[in-house]
Write an enzyme that holds these catalytic residues in place. Structure first.
Site, PDB file in Angstrom:
ATOM      1  N   LYS A  63     -11.788  15.598  -8.790  1.00 55.01           N
ATOM      2  CA  LYS A  63     -11.163  15.819 -10.188  1.00 55.01           C
ATOM      3  C   LYS A  63     -10.455  17.101 -10.298  1.00 55.01           C
ATOM      4  O   LYS A  63      -9.457  17.263 -10.947  1.00 55.01           O
ATOM      5  CB  LYS A  63     -11.845  15.245 -11.285  1.00 55.01           C
ATOM      6  CG  LYS A  63     -12.009  13.663 -11.611  1.00 55.01           C
ATOM      7  CD  LYS A  63     -12.245  13.541 -12.901  1.00 55.01           C
ATOM      8  CE  LYS A  63     -12.286  11.771 -12.984  1.00 55.01           C
ATOM      9  NZ  LYS A  63     -13.495  11.079 -12.276  1.00 55.01           N
TER      10      LYS A  63
ATOM     11  N   GLU B 235      -8.004  13.163 -22.566  1.00 59.25           N
ATOM     12  CA  GLU B 235      -8.609  12.199 -23.070  1.00 59.25           C
ATOM     13  C   GLU B 235      -9.875  11.967 -21.942  1.00 59.25           C
ATOM     14  O   GLU B 235      -9.386  12.354 -20.734  1.00 59.25           O
ATOM     15  CB  GLU B 235      -8.064  10.782 -23.641  1.00 59.25           C
ATOM     16  CG  GLU B 235      -7.817  10.044 -22.148  1.00 59.25           C
ATOM     17  CD  GLU B 235      -6.306  10.206 -21.975  1.00 59.25           C
ATOM     18  OE1 GLU B 235      -5.323  10.589 -22.862  1.00 59.25           O
ATOM     19  OE2 GLU B 235      -5.824   9.671 -20.770  1.00 59.25           O
TER      20      GLU B 235
ATOM     21  N   SER C 184     -15.730  10.762  -2.857  1.00 59.31           N
ATOM     22  CA  SER C 184     -15.205  11.366  -4.223  1.00 59.31           C
ATOM     23  C   SER C 184     -15.920  12.284  -5.184  1.00 59.31           C
ATOM     24  O   SER C 184     -15.318  13.192  -5.336  1.00 59.31           O
ATOM     25  CB  SER C 184     -14.483  10.227  -4.902  1.00 59.31           C
ATOM     26  OG  SER C 184     -15.423   9.353  -5.343  1.00 59.31           O
TER      27      SER C 184
HETATM   28  C1  LIG Z   1     -13.317   9.859 -11.863  1.00 60.84           C
HETATM   29  C2  LIG Z   1     -13.927   9.553 -10.545  1.00 60.84           C
HETATM   30  C3  LIG Z   1     -13.241   8.412  -9.674  1.00 60.84           C
HETATM   31  C4  LIG Z   1     -12.264   7.423 -10.019  1.00 60.84           C
HETATM   32  O1  LIG Z   1     -11.035   8.006 -10.183  1.00 60.84           O
HETATM   33  P1  LIG Z   1      -9.821   8.043  -9.178  1.00 60.84           P
HETATM   34  O2  LIG Z   1      -8.777   8.609 -10.157  1.00 60.84           O
HETATM   35  O3  LIG Z   1      -9.687   6.603  -8.951  1.00 60.84           O
HETATM   36  O4  LIG Z   1     -10.048   8.690  -8.207  1.00 60.84           O
HETATM   37  C5  LIG Z   1     -13.792   8.282  -8.536  1.00 60.84           C
HETATM   38  N1  LIG Z   1     -15.104   8.832  -7.929  1.00 60.84           N
HETATM   39  C6  LIG Z   1     -15.419   9.815  -8.647  1.00 60.84           C
HETATM   40  C7  LIG Z   1     -16.670  10.851  -8.372  1.00 60.84           C
HETATM   41  C8  LIG Z   1     -14.970  10.240  -9.910  1.00 60.84           C
HETATM   42  O5  LIG Z   1     -15.411  11.271 -10.869  1.00 60.84           O
END
Ligand SMILES: *Cc1c(COP(=O)(O)O)cnc(C)c1O
Length: 398
Positions: free
Chosen positions: A94, A116, A382
Site C-alpha cells: 500500500k 478513508e 502483498s
Molecule cells: C489492502 C491489502 C490488500 C488488498 O488490497 P488491493 O487493493 O486489492 O491490493 C491485499 N493485501 C494486503 C497485505 C493488504 O494490506
C-alpha cells in the site's frame, strides 16, 4: 479507435471497456476534473519521477526481492517465485501508492490529506506518508471499525493523523467513504483525497495502477535475471479492490504469453452468504463513483461483504479487473477462509515466511491449479502476517 496495444488501459473517458468512468455528484466535478487534468503530467514529469524513485528506494526499501521459493516449488513440482511486497516499509504494497499520491498532492499545492479506511491498513500507509512529508492528515473510519482495529488506530494517531469516526449507517467503510467525500466537497482548495486501491471515479483507478506498476516493472527484470526467459508464465495476486494485482499485472497486460490470475476471497464459500467473491457473484452497478461488478441484493442495496482478511472484504472490484475478466484476459479464482489459513501455514513452515491473510489467498492458487514443471509462476506476497497473528492464534490454537 483504441489501439490493440492499449486494450487494457483506460481510455480518454476513463473507461476500461464498459467499466469505470466517474459517476459522482456534481459538487465533486471540479475536484475530479482538476485532478484528471494534471495527474499524467505530474506522474510523467522528471521532478516527480526523481523524487518518487528515490523514496521508493531509500524509504520504502525497493526493489523488493523476487524470491525463488525452493521448498514450495519442490512440493508443487513447478517454479514458484514470490514477489516480496511484505518486505516494504509498513509491511505491504500500500505504501507504494500513498507515497506516490502524497507527491502528486504536493505538486498540486495541497497541504491537507484525507482518506478513508476499513481495517486501517490504508489509513496507516496514508498517515505514514503524511508524517514523512509533514502534511496534515485526516482519516475517516467507521465507528465499529475503530473499535475492531485499535492497534491501527493507535498507529495512525502516533503518526500524527486525526482519526474521525463515521457514525452513520452501518458505521463501517462505506460510511467512512461518504464522510471523506463530504469533506472533499467542503474543502476543494487545500485538500487532496487519497484513495487506497484501484477503485473510485476516474482518474483514481488509473493513477493508483500506475503507482503500483513498479511491482511488475521490477518482476520483468528480476525474472530475466533468474530464468532463461524474459517473462513469467503466470502472475498471481489476491484482489480486494485490486491494487496489488493491478501493479503485478501492469507491464504484462499486453503480453499474452503471460497468464494473469487474480484470486478473490470467498469467505465461508461463494454461496454461503458470507463472502467477498465479487466477480463470482456480482452484477453490474455503480460503487464509489465507478461502474463495475459489485455484490448487491435484488433491490440494488450493496451487500455487506465478509472475509477472514479485512483487506479483501470489499463488495466491489476495480474496473480494470472487471474488464480483464470480461475480456477473459485474466482468470479470476476464489479462495475460502480455510484455503487461506492452510496456505498461510504451508508457506510459514516450508519457507519461514508468515504471510498476510490477504496474500495467503493468492498462495491458495497452488491447491487449485496444476502448473507445469517448467512454468515460472510469480505470486505476489502483498503483505506480511504480523497484523494477522491474533487470527492465526485463534484458528491454529497457539
Ligand atoms: C489492502 C491489502 C490488500 C488488498 O488490497 P488491493 O487493493 O486489492 O491490493 C491485499 N493485501 C494486503 C497485505 C493488504 O494490506
Amino acid at each position: 479507435m483504441m489501439s490493440d496495444k492499449n486494450k487494457y488501459k483506460v481510455d480518454e473517458k476513463g473507461m476500461y471497456g464498459r467499466f469505470g468512468g466517474a459517476f459522482i455528484p456534481e459538487m465533486l466535478q471540479p475536484n475530479i476534473e482538476n485532478l484528471k487534468n494534471v495527474y499524467l503530467d505530474i506522474i510523467n514529469s522528471d521532478a516527480f519521477q526523481k523524487e518518487y524513485k528515490s523514496l521508493l528506494k531509500d524509504y520504502v526499501g525497493r526493489p523488493s526481492p523476487l524470491y525463488f521459493a525452493k521448498r514450495l516449488s519442490e512440493k508443487y513440482d513447478t517454479n514458484i517465485y514470490l514477489k516480496r511486497e511484505d518486505l516494504n516499509h509498513t509491511g505491504a504494497h500500500k505504501v507504494n501508492n500513498t507515497v506516490g499520491q502524497i507527491l502528486i498532492a504536493k505538486h498540486m499545492g495541497k497541504d491537507r490529506i484525507i482518506a478513508e479506511t476499513g481495517a486501517g491498513q490504508h489509513g496507516v500507509a496514508t498517515a505514514t506518508a503524511c508524517a514523512l512529508m509533514g502534511l496534515r492528515c485526516v482519516v475517516y473510519m467507521g465507528e465499529i471499525d475503530i473499535k475492531r482495529q485499535a492497534p491501527n488506530v493507535a498507529r495512525m494517531k502516533m503518526l500524527g493523523a486525526e482519526v474521525v469516526a463515521a457514525t452513520s449507517g452501518s458505521k463501517t467503510l462505506k460510511d467512512a467513504t461518504n464522510e471523506a467525500l463530504r469533506d472533499w466537497i467542503c474543502n476543494p482548495e487545500d485538500t487532496f483525497y487519497l484513495i487506497g486501491s484501484v477503485v473510485g471515479p476516474h482518474p483514481y483507478p488509473d493513477m493508483v495502477a500506475r503507482l503500483q506498476a513498479i511491482i511488475s516493472e521490477e518482476i520483468a527484470w528480476q525474472i530475466k535475471e533468474k530464468t532463461s526467459k524474459d517473462y513469467p508464465d503466470y502472475v498471481v495476486a489476491c484482489v480486494g479492490g485490486g491494487s496489488n494485482a493491478a501493479g503485478s499485472f501492469y507491464h504484462f497486460m499486453d503480453d499474452e504469453r503471460v497468464n494473469l490470475i487474480a484470486v478473490e476471497a470467498s469467505g465461508m464459500g461463494v454461496d454461503s452468504g458470507e463472502t467477498a467473491a465479487t466477480i463470482a457473484l456480482g452484477d453490474l452497478g455503480v460503487i464509489h463513483g465507478s461502474k463495475t461488478f459489485l455484490m448487491q441484493s435484488d433491490d440494488g442495496q450493496i451487500t455487506e461483504p465478509y472475509s477472514i482478511s479485512a483487506g479483501l472484504d470489499y463488495p466491489g472490484i476495480g474496473p480494470l479487473h472487471a474488464h480483464l475478466h470480461d475480456t477473459k484476459r485474466a482468470s479470476i479464482l476464489s479462495a475460502t477462509d480455510q484455503d487461506a489459513l492452510d496456505s498461510a501455514m504451508e508457506l510459514t513452515q516450508l519457507e519461514g515466511i508468515i504471510p498476510a491473510l490477504e496474500s495467503s489467498h493468492a498462495l491458495a492458487v497452488l491447491k487449485k491449479k496444476k502448473f507445469k514443471k517448467n512454468d515460472s509462476v510469480v505470486i505476489t506476497l502483498s503483505g506480511r502476517g504480523d497484523k494477522d497473528m491474533e487470527t492465526y492464534m485463534k484458528h491454529f490454537g497457539f
